[in-house]
Motif scaffolding. Structure first.
Motif, PDB file in Angstrom:
ATOM      1  N   ASP A 154       0.839  -1.211   0.000  1.00 10.47           N
ATOM      2  CA  ASP A 154       0.000   0.000   0.000  1.00 10.47           C
ATOM      3  C   ASP A 154       0.870   1.254   0.000  1.00 10.47           C
ATOM      4  O   ASP A 154       0.579   2.233  -0.704  1.00 10.47           O
ATOM      5  CB  ASP A 154      -0.934   0.003   1.205  1.00 10.47           C
ATOM      6  CG  ASP A 154      -2.032  -1.051   1.099  1.00 10.47           C
ATOM      7  OD1 ASP A 154      -2.263  -1.537  -0.025  1.00 10.47           O
ATOM      8  OD2 ASP A 154      -2.656  -1.384   2.134  1.00 10.47           O
ATOM      9  N   ASN A 155       1.932   1.230   0.799  1.00 12.47           N
ATOM     10  CA  ASN A 155       2.841   2.385   0.846  1.00 12.47           C
ATOM     11  C   ASN A 155       3.506   2.617  -0.511  1.00 12.47           C
ATOM     12  O   ASN A 155       3.663   3.760  -0.953  1.00 12.47           O
ATOM     13  CB  ASN A 155       3.915   2.178   1.920  1.00 12.47           C
ATOM     14  CG  ASN A 155       3.348   2.265   3.322  1.00 12.47           C
ATOM     15  OD1 ASN A 155       2.243   2.768   3.539  1.00 12.47           O
ATOM     16  ND2 ASN A 155       4.095   1.758   4.294  1.00 12.47           N
ATOM     17  N   ALA A 156       3.899   1.517  -1.170  1.00 14.14           N
ATOM     18  CA  ALA A 156       4.557   1.641  -2.473  1.00 14.14           C
ATOM     19  C   ALA A 156       3.594   2.195  -3.520  1.00 14.14           C
ATOM     20  O   ALA A 156       3.981   3.018  -4.365  1.00 14.14           O
ATOM     21  CB  ALA A 156       5.106   0.292  -2.918  1.00 14.14           C
ATOM     22  N   ILE A 157       2.331   1.766  -3.469  1.00 16.08           N
ATOM     23  CA  ILE A 157       1.326   2.300  -4.399  1.00 16.08           C
ATOM     24  C   ILE A 157       1.136   3.795  -4.175  1.00 16.08           C
ATOM     25  O   ILE A 157       1.077   4.587  -5.128  1.00 16.08           O
ATOM     26  CB  ILE A 157      -0.013   1.545  -4.238  1.00 16.08           C
ATOM     27  CG1 ILE A 157       0.144   0.102  -4.728  1.00 16.08           C
ATOM     28  CG2 ILE A 157      -1.125   2.260  -4.998  1.00 16.08           C
ATOM     29  CD1 ILE A 157      -1.065  -0.771  -4.437  1.00 16.08           C
ATOM     30  N   GLU A 158       1.066   4.203  -2.913  1.00 14.29           N
ATOM     31  CA  GLU A 158       0.928   5.627  -2.595  1.00 14.29           C
ATOM     32  C   GLU A 158       2.153   6.411  -3.065  1.00 14.29           C
ATOM     33  O   GLU A 158       2.046   7.546  -3.520  1.00 14.29           O
ATOM     34  CB  GLU A 158       0.718   5.815  -1.093  1.00 14.29           C
ATOM     35  CG  GLU A 158      -0.662   5.435  -0.604  1.00 14.29           C
ATOM     36  CD  GLU A 158      -1.752   6.242  -1.303  1.00 14.29           C
ATOM     37  OE1 GLU A 158      -1.604   7.487  -1.387  1.00 14.29           O
ATOM     38  OE2 GLU A 158      -2.720   5.638  -1.782  1.00 14.29           O
ATOM     39  N   LEU A 159       3.318   5.777  -2.953  1.00 10.84           N
ATOM     40  CA  LEU A 159       4.543   6.449  -3.396  1.00 10.84           C
ATOM     41  C   LEU A 159       4.511   6.682  -4.902  1.00 10.84           C
ATOM     42  O   LEU A 159       4.939   7.741  -5.383  1.00 10.84           O
ATOM     43  CB  LEU A 159       5.765   5.599  -3.025  1.00 10.84           C
ATOM     44  CG  LEU A 159       7.127   6.159  -3.464  1.00 10.84           C
ATOM     45  CD1 LEU A 159       7.365   7.535  -2.863  1.00 10.84           C
ATOM     46  CD2 LEU A 159       8.245   5.201  -3.071  1.00 10.84           C
ATOM     47  N   THR A 160       3.991   5.718  -5.668  1.00  6.50           N
ATOM     48  CA  THR A 160       3.895   5.920  -7.116  1.00  6.50           C
ATOM     49  C   THR A 160       2.951   7.073  -7.434  1.00  6.50           C
ATOM     50  O   THR A 160       3.181   7.838  -8.382  1.00  6.50           O
ATOM     51  CB  THR A 160       3.406   4.658  -7.839  1.00  6.50           C
ATOM     52  OG1 THR A 160       2.063   4.341  -7.448  1.00  6.50           O
ATOM     53  CG2 THR A 160       4.312   3.481  -7.559  1.00  6.50           C
TER      54      THR A 160
END
Length: 385
Positions: free
Chosen positions: A216-222
């Motif tokens: 989830d954090n990686a998706i938000e980072l994108t």
């Protein structure tokens, strides 16, 4: 054969750096005149009176060979020559070597020739008779220097412009990969991780939750990186009157839904006013709220949001009960790539906040919260101020 200055200046001058960056190259002024005495005399005087070396030749065809084989910074050519006259030489140089400076020498009363030469791309002209009489030689030297410096500046400007365009194209491509390929794969991982919830025993549940949270954090980072790329690629600043209360309220509700352990309270009422901002203003408060939760060392983060109208600005305060931020880190935390609070993140979220607020002619700063934690303070100009 060495790479010549003429080759550097070819076309629009954008594919190569100016001659000063070429290895082992010395720029020369090429003097072309069918009078050997006059050509050699001019070459000698130019070399003695300037920083350039010189090459002299006595017809247009030889001049083209010299351009091909040497680093030519400027051409000074007589008009009347056989079999290739100065105008024909100028046209060939412009066709094959682009922007290399070209100064043509005209006879007394040769204004029509000078006008035609300028129309065809000559950089400047000087009257030959006045050079012989010594009246315009210093003017010629000055025009050589100015022509070369101007053309070098234009060449460097074109090169930098092309480099920027190339970088923009590369950034757009990378952003497409980030938004579509990488984010799609991350969303697939997230979906499969959710499907595993009913198949993982208690011993593995903590690991599964780590996978889900990290994904989830990686998706938000994108998504954040996408916003940063959008800012970098835009042609002009987006700044207009924006109603702010619903935007802040929606971001608060989003963070509440995303993290049930966090308490987010609004102190007082958020004024129903318009501020000068843009379509990405929501990213400012989204990242500040996420930062307050994600970098909080408490089991149950407590966040308070307040907003007050002042003389010409709306001040929004996002306070947390986290570990606080040192005074030293407060000065640098908004920088690109800066990390704080022993974070494993990239620091790009706060950099985005600072970039957007600055674009809106606002201000963002950090204060200490009492008794613990930090307060991020955003000031935005009121639209009707």
């Amino acid at each position: 054969m060495p790479e010549s200055y003429a080759a550097v200046m070819a076309a629009d001058g954008s594919e190569n750096p100016p001659w000063k960056d070429l290895p082992d190259s010395t720029p020369s002024v090429l003097v072309v005149d069918d009078s050997e005495f006059f050509a050699d005399m001019m070459a000698s005087e130019i070399e003695n009176g300037s920083s350039f070396e010189t090459i002299s030749c006595y017809d247009g065809e030889t001049a083209l060979e010299k351009i091909e084989r040497n680093d030519i910074a400027c051409i000074v050519s007589d008009y009347r020559m056989d079999p290739v006259d100065g105008i024909e030489l100028l046209e060939t140089v412009r066709d094959e070597y682009g922007a290399i400076p070209f100064i043509i020498l005209t006879g007394q009363g040769g204004e029509e020739v000078a006008i035609e030469a300028i129309r065809l791309g000559a950089t400047d002209y000087v009257t030959k008779e006045m050079i012989i009489e010594g009246e315009e030689f210093s003017l010629l030297l000055n025009r050589i220097e100015q022509s070369v410096n101007h053309t070098m500046a234009q060449t460097e400007l074109a090169r930098r412009k092309e480099l920027i365009e190339t970088q923009r194209d590369n950034l757009e491509f990378l952003n497409e990969v980030l938004r579509h390929d990488i984010r799609n794969d991350l969303q697939i991982i997230s979906a499969y991780a959710d499907r595993l919830e009913d198949h993982v025993d208690q011993a593995g549940r903590a690991d599964l939750e780590t996978i889900q949270q990290s994904t989830d954090n990686a998706i938000e980072l994108t998504k954040t990186t996408d916003k940063v790329a959008e800012i970098m690629l835009r042609q002009e600043v987006d700044r207009q009157a924006v109603s702010i209360r619903d935007i802040i309220t929606e971001e608060i509700e989003t963070i509440r839904a995303a993290d049930p352990n966090a308490t987010v309270e609004v102190v007082g009422e958020i004024p129903d006013v318009e501020v000068l901002a843009g379509q990405m203003i929501d990213a400012v408060f989204r990242n500040l709220l996420k930062n307050a939760v994600q970098h909080n060392d408490k089991r149950e983060p407590e966040i308070t949001v307040s907003a007050t109208e002042q003389e010409e600005v709306l001040e929004v305060r996002v306070a947390d009960n986290g570990p606080g931020i040192s005074e030293e880190l407060q000065q640098s935390i908004f920088g690109k790539g800066e990390r704080g609070l022993e974070s494993e993140g990239t620091g790009i979220g706060l950099h985005l906040v600072a970039t957007l607020v600055d674009d809106y002619d606002g201000d963002v700063r950090i204060e200490d919260n009492d008794p613990e934690g930090s307060v991020f303070v955003v000031e935005l100009q009121l639209a009707d101020a």
